[in-house]
Scaffold this active site. Structure first.
Site, PDB file in Angstrom:
ATOM      1  N   GLY A   1      -2.445   1.105   2.281  1.00  0.00           N
ATOM      2  CA  GLY A   1      -2.379   0.257   1.099  1.00  0.00           C
ATOM      3  C   GLY A   1      -1.196  -0.682   1.204  1.00  0.00           C
ATOM      4  O   GLY A   1      -0.806  -1.087   2.291  1.00  0.00           O
ATOM      5  N   CYS A   2      -0.609  -1.001   0.096  1.00  0.00           N
ATOM      6  CA  CYS A   2       0.535  -1.910   0.055  1.00  0.00           C
ATOM      7  C   CYS A   2       1.691  -1.345   0.879  1.00  0.00           C
ATOM      8  O   CYS A   2       2.087  -0.199   0.704  1.00  0.00           O
ATOM      9  CB  CYS A   2       0.970  -2.101  -1.390  1.00  0.00           C
ATOM     10  SG  CYS A   2       2.468  -3.088  -1.567  1.00  0.00           S
ATOM     11  N   PHE A   3       2.234  -2.167   1.756  1.00  0.00           N
ATOM     12  CA  PHE A   3       3.316  -1.668   2.618  1.00  0.00           C
ATOM     13  C   PHE A   3       4.595  -1.363   1.855  1.00  0.00           C
ATOM     14  O   PHE A   3       5.432  -0.617   2.333  1.00  0.00           O
ATOM     15  CB  PHE A   3       3.584  -2.559   3.815  1.00  0.00           C
ATOM     16  CG  PHE A   3       3.720  -4.043   3.576  1.00  0.00           C
ATOM     17  CD1 PHE A   3       4.249  -4.587   2.420  1.00  0.00           C
ATOM     18  CD2 PHE A   3       3.335  -4.926   4.574  1.00  0.00           C
ATOM     19  CE1 PHE A   3       4.380  -5.950   2.244  1.00  0.00           C
ATOM     20  CE2 PHE A   3       3.465  -6.297   4.415  1.00  0.00           C
ATOM     21  CZ  PHE A   3       3.986  -6.805   3.243  1.00  0.00           C
TER      22      PHE A   3
END
Length: 185
Positions: free
Chosen positions: A14-16
């Site tokens: 997902g979002c880093f």
């Protein structure tokens, strides 16, 4: 004394910002870099990644001391701090750039990743099938500077409070013995 057993792992969950914040707190992890990998264009920028048309995933490159924490333990943290059963999404973040992936850097990592997924599947660790891709690591492009160390510099921001903070709570509860000493306090 020089670290002679430094290794690299590359994860997309997902979002880093989320995965970076999680792995920065793990004992034996020396460095975490947010970036892009798995796509078709060279030197992509965030504005290109967000279109979902480059094939890149938001990912992190983790440099770790395998004498302190091994790849299998990193995978345990990876799988328990994101949802590996949702295809091309994590929470409200949607698109191939948010897919769950392990970009292995050597044949041993590939073997361990595949075995871990098989074990989790056999244990029915998740209600739905695991969709995490396991693929060879290719070019890794560092994300822009404002993405690096994001949670630590912006922890009061809404996304951090509502999305990242719960992941860190789970990390702190489930993996307390794997946290850096200054985090355990």
């Amino acid at each position: 004394m020089e670290n002679t057993n430094l290794q690299t792992a590359v994860f997309a969950g997902g979002c880093f910002w989320c995965t970076e914040a999680v792995f920065q707190r793990v004992e034996g992890v020396h460095k975490v870099i947010s970036g892009y990998t798995g796509g078709t264009i060279k030197n992509p920028a965030y504005r290109e990644i967000t279109t979902g048309r480059t094939g890149h995933a938001e990912a992190i490159q983790v440099e770790f001391d395998a004498d302190i924490i091994n790849f299998e333990e990193l995978l345990e943290i990876f799988f328990m701090t994101h949802d590996p059963t949702t295809l091309n999404s994590q929470g409200a973040d949607r698109g191939t750039q948010y897919r769950s992936a392990i970009f292995y850097t050597n044949p041993e990592q590939k073997k361990i990743a595949e075995q871990t997924i098989e074990n989790l599947t056999n244990q029915k660790a998740f209600e739905a099938p695991i969709v995490t891709e396991v693929t060879a690591s290719g070019a890794f492009y560092n994300a822009e500077d404002y993405h690096q160390n994001y949670y630590n510099q912006n922890s009061s921001q809404g996304y951090c409070q509502f999305v990242i903070h719960p992941k860190l709570n789970k990390l702190n509860t489930t993996f307390k013995n794997k946290l850096k000493k200054e985090i355990q306090k």
